[in-house]
Design a protein around this motif. Structure first.
Motif, short mmCIF file in Angstrom:
data_model
loop_
_atom_site.label_atom_id
_atom_site.label_comp_id
_atom_site.label_asym_id
_atom_site.label_seq_id
_atom_site.Cartn_x
_atom_site.Cartn_y
_atom_site.Cartn_z
N GLU A 53 50.25 -3.21 -15.92
CA GLU A 53 51.25 -4.29 -16.03
C GLU A 53 52.52 -3.79 -16.70
N ILE A 54 52.36 -3.01 -17.77
CA ILE A 54 53.52 -2.45 -18.46
C ILE A 54 54.36 -1.63 -17.48
N TYR A 55 53.68 -0.80 -16.72
CA TYR A 55 54.37 0.06 -15.76
C TYR A 55 55.00 -0.75 -14.64
N ASP A 56 54.28 -1.74 -14.13
CA ASP A 56 54.79 -2.57 -13.04
C ASP A 56 56.02 -3.37 -13.45
N ARG A 57 56.15 -3.64 -14.73
CA ARG A 57 57.33 -4.36 -15.21
C ARG A 57 58.54 -3.44 -15.38
N GLY A 58 58.36 -2.18 -15.04
CA GLY A 58 59.50 -1.25 -15.03
C GLY A 58 59.69 -0.44 -16.29
N HIS A 59 58.72 -0.47 -17.19
CA HIS A 59 58.86 0.29 -18.43
C HIS A 59 58.39 1.74 -18.23
N GLU A 60 58.95 2.61 -19.04
CA GLU A 60 58.61 4.04 -18.97
C GLU A 60 57.34 4.29 -19.78
N ILE A 61 56.48 5.17 -19.25
CA ILE A 61 55.22 5.50 -19.93
C ILE A 61 55.26 6.94 -20.39
N GLY A 62 54.85 7.16 -21.64
CA GLY A 62 54.79 8.50 -22.20
C GLY A 62 53.39 8.81 -22.74
N ASN A 63 53.16 10.07 -23.02
CA ASN A 63 51.87 10.58 -23.50
C ASN A 63 51.84 10.52 -25.03
N HIS A 64 50.78 9.92 -25.59
CA HIS A 64 50.63 9.80 -27.05
C HIS A 64 49.36 10.49 -27.54
N GLY A 65 48.92 11.51 -26.75
CA GLY A 65 47.67 12.17 -27.09
C GLY A 65 46.49 11.32 -26.66
N TYR A 66 45.30 11.88 -26.72
CA TYR A 66 44.15 11.11 -26.24
C TYR A 66 43.56 10.18 -27.30
N SER A 67 43.31 10.71 -28.50
CA SER A 67 42.55 9.91 -29.48
C SER A 67 43.24 9.80 -30.83
N HIS A 68 44.59 9.90 -30.84
CA HIS A 68 45.38 9.68 -32.06
C HIS A 68 44.96 10.61 -33.19
#
Length: 237
Positions: free
Chosen positions: A100-115
């Motif tokens: 949903e975040i992506y479909d709304r046009g927002h950019e997605i970045g990598n935050h590592g797998y398990s913080h």
């Protein structure tokens, strides 16, 4: 005054020596520039060009999924797209919300797998942690990511090396809402943000309820300065 006149082979030899010396200087100069450029590329980005009327908003996500819908509505209402840095484990647990975040046009970045604390890991461990997150996010969205934000802004040289090998630019921030800290009400968050310079800024927030309350006011106030708010890519174009 003694004048030396070079003829024939001597002239050709001398010209060749000068040419070789010049080529040597050019090689050394270019090589030094390449090393400098490489070093600069390896440094994390904390802000954009402060001479431009632009700023980026980033939201680091490893929890707070119950607040994200409210944040998305605020962003929709204000007609703004931002960059969400999500962990791989969160992406695997909440694929519909990520979509949903992506479909709304927002950019997605990598935050590592398990913080994890990336500064405490070697290069191989950093590589695997970032790569595992990449695969989890790509499994949901089918896209290649280009930005990596280390959890808590914690990184070491091994982190930068691993991120660079995976094709990522490491992103930090110049304005921190510190919204995770106890006592961070909407007013406190606004005060923190408005005290900082906004031209070329990268603003960091998290999906907290007080942040969602502060966000529409924060957006309006920064826009009143004539600053365009958007994603990290918008800022760095």
């Amino acid at each position: 005054m003694k004048i030396i006149i070079l003829k024939g082979k001597h002239l050709i030899f001398s010209a060749g020596c000068v040419l070789l010396i010049m080529l040597g200087f050019i090689f050394i100069w270019n090589n030094n520039i390449s090393v400098l450029q490489y070093a600069l590329l390896r440094e994390p980005i904390r802000n954009g060009d402060p001479s431009l009327s632009k700023a980026a908003i980033t939201c680091n996500v490893d929890w707070g999924n119950e607040v994200i819908p409210e944040i998305l509505e605020v962003l929709e209402d204000k007609n703004i797209k931002i960059t969400f840095f999500v962990t791989g484990r969160w992406a695997s647990k909440y694929p519909e919300l990520l979509q949903e975040i992506y479909d709304r046009g927002h950019e997605i970045g990598n935050h590592g797998y398990s913080h994890k604390a990336h500064s405490k890991m070697n290069e191989k461990e950093n590589y695997l942690e970032i790569k595992k997150a990449e695969e989890a996010i790509e499994k949901v969205l089918g896209i290649k990511l280009k930005y990596f934000a280390p959890p808590s802004g914690d990184y070491g040289e091994a982190t930068l090396e691993a991120a660079e090998k995976l094709g990522y630019q490491t992103i930090l921030w110049s304005i921190d809402t510190i919204d995770w800290k106890e006592g961070s009400t909407a007013d406190v968050i606004l005060s923190r943000v408005m005290k900082k310079p906004h031209h070329g800024a990268i603003l960091l927030m998290h999906p907290k309820s007080e942040t969602a309350k502060a966000l529409p006011i924060l957006i309006d106030k920064i826009r009143e300065e004539g600053i365009q708010l958007g994603t990290v890519s918008n800022l760095l174009e």
